[in-house]
Design a protein around this motif. Sequence first.
Motif, PDB file in Angstrom:
ATOM      1  N   MET A   1       0.839  -1.191   0.000  1.00  0.00           N
ATOM      2  CA  MET A   1       0.000   0.000   0.000  1.00  0.00           C
ATOM      3  C   MET A   1       0.872   1.237   0.000  1.00  0.00           C
ATOM      4  O   MET A   1       1.699   1.419   0.890  1.00  0.00           O
TER       5      MET A   1
ATOM      6  N   ILE B   1      -7.167  -5.087   4.131  1.00  0.00           N
ATOM      7  CA  ILE B   1      -6.340  -6.014   3.347  1.00  0.00           C
ATOM      8  C   ILE B   1      -5.119  -5.264   2.834  1.00  0.00           C
ATOM      9  O   ILE B   1      -5.236  -4.197   2.226  1.00  0.00           O
ATOM     10  N   GLY B   2      -3.942  -5.811   3.100  1.00  0.00           N
ATOM     11  CA  GLY B   2      -2.712  -5.220   2.600  1.00  0.00           C
ATOM     12  C   GLY B   2      -2.334  -5.854   1.269  1.00  0.00           C
ATOM     13  O   GLY B   2      -2.277  -7.080   1.156  1.00  0.00           O
ATOM     14  N   GLU B   3      -2.106  -5.029   0.276  1.00  0.00           N
ATOM     15  CA  GLU B   3      -1.740  -5.512  -1.058  1.00  0.00           C
ATOM     16  C   GLU B   3      -0.292  -5.150  -1.367  1.00  0.00           C
ATOM     17  O   GLU B   3       0.090  -3.981  -1.289  1.00  0.00           O
ATOM     18  N   VAL B   4       0.491  -6.163  -1.698  1.00  0.00           N
ATOM     19  CA  VAL B   4       1.883  -5.967  -2.064  1.00  0.00           C
ATOM     20  C   VAL B   4       2.080  -6.510  -3.471  1.00  0.00           C
ATOM     21  O   VAL B   4       1.723  -7.653  -3.759  1.00  0.00           O
ATOM     22  N   GLU B   5       2.624  -5.689  -4.340  1.00  0.00           N
ATOM     23  CA  GLU B   5       2.803  -6.098  -5.743  1.00  0.00           C
ATOM     24  C   GLU B   5       3.661  -7.354  -5.828  1.00  0.00           C
ATOM     25  O   GLU B   5       4.735  -7.439  -5.226  1.00  0.00           O
TER      26      GLU B   5
ATOM     27  N   GLU C   1       0.909 -12.310  -2.377  1.00  0.00           N
ATOM     28  CA  GLU C   1      -0.476 -12.477  -1.967  1.00  0.00           C
ATOM     29  C   GLU C   1      -0.879 -11.387  -0.989  1.00  0.00           C
ATOM     30  O   GLU C   1      -0.058 -10.874  -0.225  1.00  0.00           O
ATOM     31  N   SER C   2      -2.162 -11.024  -1.035  1.00  0.00           N
ATOM     32  CA  SER C   2      -2.664 -10.023  -0.099  1.00  0.00           C
ATOM     33  C   SER C   2      -2.663 -10.604   1.310  1.00  0.00           C
ATOM     34  O   SER C   2      -2.755 -11.822   1.501  1.00  0.00           O
TER      35      SER C   2
ATOM     36  N   ASN D   1     -12.250  -8.813   2.794  1.00  0.00           N
ATOM     37  CA  ASN D   1     -12.033  -9.374   1.458  1.00  0.00           C
ATOM     38  C   ASN D   1     -13.153  -8.976   0.513  1.00  0.00           C
ATOM     39  O   ASN D   1     -12.912  -8.626  -0.648  1.00  0.00           O
TER      40      ASN D   1
ATOM     41  N   LEU E   1     -12.662  -5.381  -0.455  1.00  0.00           N
ATOM     42  CA  LEU E   1     -11.631  -5.188  -1.466  1.00  0.00           C
ATOM     43  C   LEU E   1     -12.187  -5.407  -2.866  1.00  0.00           C
ATOM     44  O   LEU E   1     -11.907  -4.634  -3.790  1.00  0.00           O
TER      45      LEU E   1
ATOM     46  N   ARG F   1     -12.584  -2.437  -5.819  1.00  0.00           N
ATOM     47  CA  ARG F   1     -12.081  -2.536  -7.199  1.00  0.00           C
ATOM     48  C   ARG F   1     -13.194  -2.272  -8.198  1.00  0.00           C
ATOM     49  O   ARG F   1     -12.983  -1.640  -9.234  1.00  0.00           O
TER      50      ARG F   1
END
Length: 239
Positions: A1, A103-107, A110-111, A149, A152, A156
């Motif tokens: 994020m 929810i943490g999203e890292v490129e 996995e979240s 979840n 999220l 989107r």
Amino acid sequence: MVDTPIFYKEIVPLDRMHHKSFRLKGEPPRYKFAAQSHVVPAIVDEFGMGGRTLPIVFLPGAKVPSAVFLLGMNPGDNRLIASDGRWEDIYVPAYLRRYPFIIGEVEGAESIVCIDQSSELFGTETGQPLFDESGEETALLQDKIRFINDYLVAARRTDEFVKTMAELDLFQTVTIDVQPAAQDRRVMHGLMMIDLQKFNALPDKDFLRLRQMGFIPMVYAHLASLANLDRFALRAEAA
């Protein structure tokens, strides 16, 4: 994020060892963290329900506008959260119900489930536990994980909605002017709304595209929600 979402201060991955003693507090201070905010992010899945009592508008963004519920007419002026943190309306926006989980999203990875571990909603003495004595997730935590979840996915979809409205050039910048009886006028500049005239003039192919994407009800829900702006005049008058 990259950017820290509004209200969150110290986002960390939820860890069953480090946070085993964490408990989630309930009412009445539940929404005190948002008491100084006059806007709260909105997702399209709640336009219909939330728009019945809360105005839905859009804020300009670097790339596309952001959908928000309007909770007051000026920064720091929240008309729907009491001084003790109680929510004083019918519908509670999903963004507020999600906090302090996220929810943490890292490129490229996995979240992960995260929390704002600095939140006053967490304690170790009172509240409902996140983990049981064996370190397993409690039913409360499982429900929270399902919710964030789902949020999220809806977020989107909201991004897709706003992006599509922008591509079709349906946004207009407006000034909202509310004047409670016997009080000074309250004016908000720079907000954005969907232009009904442009929406009604869409070519058939674009209207069909919106219908196939399921966005038509969201447009009408947004437009209908604007009637709730008058409620702020009444609340300001009663304050």
